[in-house]
Design a protein around this motif. Structure first.
Motif, PDB file in Angstrom:
ATOM      1  N   VAL A   1       0.839  -1.208   0.000  1.00 54.54           N
ATOM      2  CA  VAL A   1       0.000   0.000   0.000  1.00 54.54           C
ATOM      3  C   VAL A   1       0.868   1.251   0.000  1.00 54.54           C
ATOM      4  CG1 VAL A   1      -1.723   1.299   1.291  1.00 54.54           C
ATOM      5  CG2 VAL A   1      -1.902  -1.188   1.120  1.00 54.54           C
ATOM      6  N   LEU A   2       1.861   1.282   0.893  1.00 51.92           N
ATOM      7  CA  LEU A   2       2.753   2.446   0.936  1.00 51.92           C
ATOM      8  C   LEU A   2       3.527   2.602  -0.370  1.00 51.92           C
ATOM      9  CD1 LEU A   2       4.219   2.280   4.564  1.00 51.92           C
ATOM     10  CD2 LEU A   2       2.587   3.930   3.648  1.00 51.92           C
TER      11      LEU A   2
ATOM     12  N   ILE B   1       1.271   4.091  -3.014  1.00 55.93           N
ATOM     13  CA  ILE B   1       1.014   5.515  -2.753  1.00 55.93           C
ATOM     14  C   ILE B   1       2.235   6.354  -3.108  1.00 55.93           C
ATOM     15  CG2 ILE B   1       0.543   7.205  -0.943  1.00 55.93           C
ATOM     16  CD1 ILE B   1      -1.127   5.068   0.457  1.00 55.93           C
ATOM     17  N   ILE B   2       3.412   5.922  -2.651  1.00 58.72           N
ATOM     18  CA  ILE B   2       4.632   6.701  -2.905  1.00 58.72           C
ATOM     19  C   ILE B   2       4.995   6.680  -4.384  1.00 58.72           C
ATOM     20  CG2 ILE B   2       7.111   6.812  -2.436  1.00 58.72           C
ATOM     21  CD1 ILE B   2       6.516   5.818   0.375  1.00 58.72           C
TER      22      ILE B   2
ATOM     23  N   TRP C   1       3.490  14.439  -2.595  1.00 56.44           N
ATOM     24  CA  TRP C   1       2.703  14.956  -1.475  1.00 56.44           C
ATOM     25  C   TRP C   1       3.553  15.150  -0.229  1.00 56.44           C
ATOM     26  CZ3 TRP C   1       2.786  11.844   2.808  1.00 56.44           C
ATOM     27  CH2 TRP C   1       3.130  10.509   2.598  1.00 56.44           C
TER      28      TRP C   1
ATOM     29  N   SER D   1       2.717   8.917  -6.268  1.00 55.56           N
ATOM     30  CA  SER D   1       2.843  10.334  -5.917  1.00 55.56           C
ATOM     31  C   SER D   1       4.082  10.974  -6.521  1.00 55.56           C
ATOM     32  CB  SER D   1       2.879  10.495  -4.391  1.00 55.56           C
ATOM     33  OG  SER D   1       4.043   9.878  -3.860  1.00 55.56           O
TER      34      SER D   1
END
Length: 368
Positions: free
Chosen positions: A47-48, A51-52, A144, A55
């Motif tokens: 998941v991380l 997201i990273i 982000w 982003s």
């Protein structure tokens, strides 16, 4: 007969091997025991990682390779030497130049050079944005988590804006005194513009990295064009100054020659039938002045032709070995590698905590 000190009894060696096997088996059993925790850590890492990875905006790199061939023939075989030899002058000698090709990285990183790129017209690949480079820099995306780092600075800037009134008039870029925003953009461009020179072959490599492939190619091509023009202007600056001075000197000597010629012709026509010695002496003096003025005028004209030829001779020639093209694939670390790396770090970090650190942490906490 010497005794072998390194000799160990077979039973001792087997015991050590068994102990080693037991240690590895124990570690394996511990890993199996915490497999559910590792699965959870891998899920969190996925998941991380997603997201990273999503982003971080894609970046494209364009590389241009130049092979500069500088003018100024040290053997006297250039255009200026050829013109001088035809006009009866001495051959020009070597060229001592303060600008070396190895200064290309410093030129590209200089503040005036970066500021000249601000007004470069750029267009994105999807043609949705057609603006200047300085305006495009504001449109680039940032991860982000970068806003978390910039949060204190943004807050301080917002507080300052409440007490300071900014003028609405458009300011002209001044390399001597930049605003804080202009300075940040200059530093940002310096990071994405790089120039490298091979001292052996003098091959110059220029790289530009931005978030849009077409904008990157346009900026790279503009950097190459401005670098070429910068070096050309520097190389021919002295030759142009010399040529301008000789142009002025040529007109002055020409005017002096015409005046001397007019005086001689007027005096000769006025005293044609007079046989006085004083008239002949004055006529001879005026003729000598006219001849002297013509010699000076002729020499300046020769020097002017040589100076004009030297301007062309001093121009460096740049062979573009690898031109700027729109890249098809992004550069840098791919999103798959980022995802795999974060999952690997999450699993390894969790395993190290459970197997090595957690037990010592409990003992340390219970000690207090």
């Amino acid at each position: 007969m010497s005794e072998n000190k390194n000799y160990q009894h077979p039973d001792v060696q087997e015991a050590e091997n068994d102990e080693l096997e037991i240690d590895w088996m124990e570690i394996l059993r511990k890993i199996i025991a915490i497999r559910k925790t590792l699965y959870k850590a891998a899920g969190v890492g996925v998941v991380l990682g997603i997201i990273i990875a999503l982003s971080i905006p894609k970046q494209y790199t364009v590389t241009v390779t130049l092979s500069p061939e500088m003018g100024g023939d040290s053997k006297g075989g250039g255009l200026a030497s050829l013109a001088s030899s035809f006009l009866g002058g001495a051959a020009t000698s070597g060229n001592n130049d303060a600008l070396n090709v190895t200064l290309a990285p410093d030129i590209v990183a200089s503040t005036p050079f970066v500021l000249e790129l601000f007004n470069t017209r750029v267009q994105t690949l999807d043609a949705e944005l057609d603006t200047t480079l300085v305006a495009y820099l504001d449109e680039q995306k940032s991860p982000w988590f970068s806003y978390i780092v910039k949060a204190p600075g943004i807050a301080i800037g917002a507080i300052k804006s409440l007490f300071l009134e900014e003028a609405d008039t458009a300011s002209v870029l001044n390399p001597f005194q930049l605003t804080e925003e202009e300075s940040e953009k200059v530093e940002g461009l310096r990071k994405v513009l790089t120039a490298d020179v091979d001292k052996k072959t003098a091959m110059t490599t220029i790289s530009v990295t931005l978030q849009d492939s077409k904008v990157t190619a346009i900026v790279a091509d503009s950097v190459v064009a401005k670098l070429q023009q910068y070096i050309i202007d520097y190389r021919i600056k002295k030759a142009k100054e010399d040529c301008a001075y000789l142009e002025q000197l040529y007109k002055e000597r020409q005017q002096e020659y015409y005046q001397a010629q007019s005086k001689y012709a007027h005096y000769f026509d006025s005293n044609r039938n007079i046989a006085f010695q004083s008239v002949r002496a004055e006529q001879e003096r005026l003729q000598n002045d006219m001849n002297l003025a013509y010699q000076v005028y002729s020499q300046v004209a020769q020097q002017l032709q040589v100076a004009r030829a030297k301007i062309q001779e001093e121009k460096p020639v740049f062979a573009v070995v690898e031109p700027a093209t729109v890249p098809l694939q992004p550069s840098g670390t791919s999103r798959k590698v980022i995802l795999i790396g974060i999952v690997f770090l999450a699993v390894c970090g969790t395993g190290a905590w459970k197997l090595l650190v957690q037990e010592y942490w409990k003992q340390f906490r219970n000690g207090f």
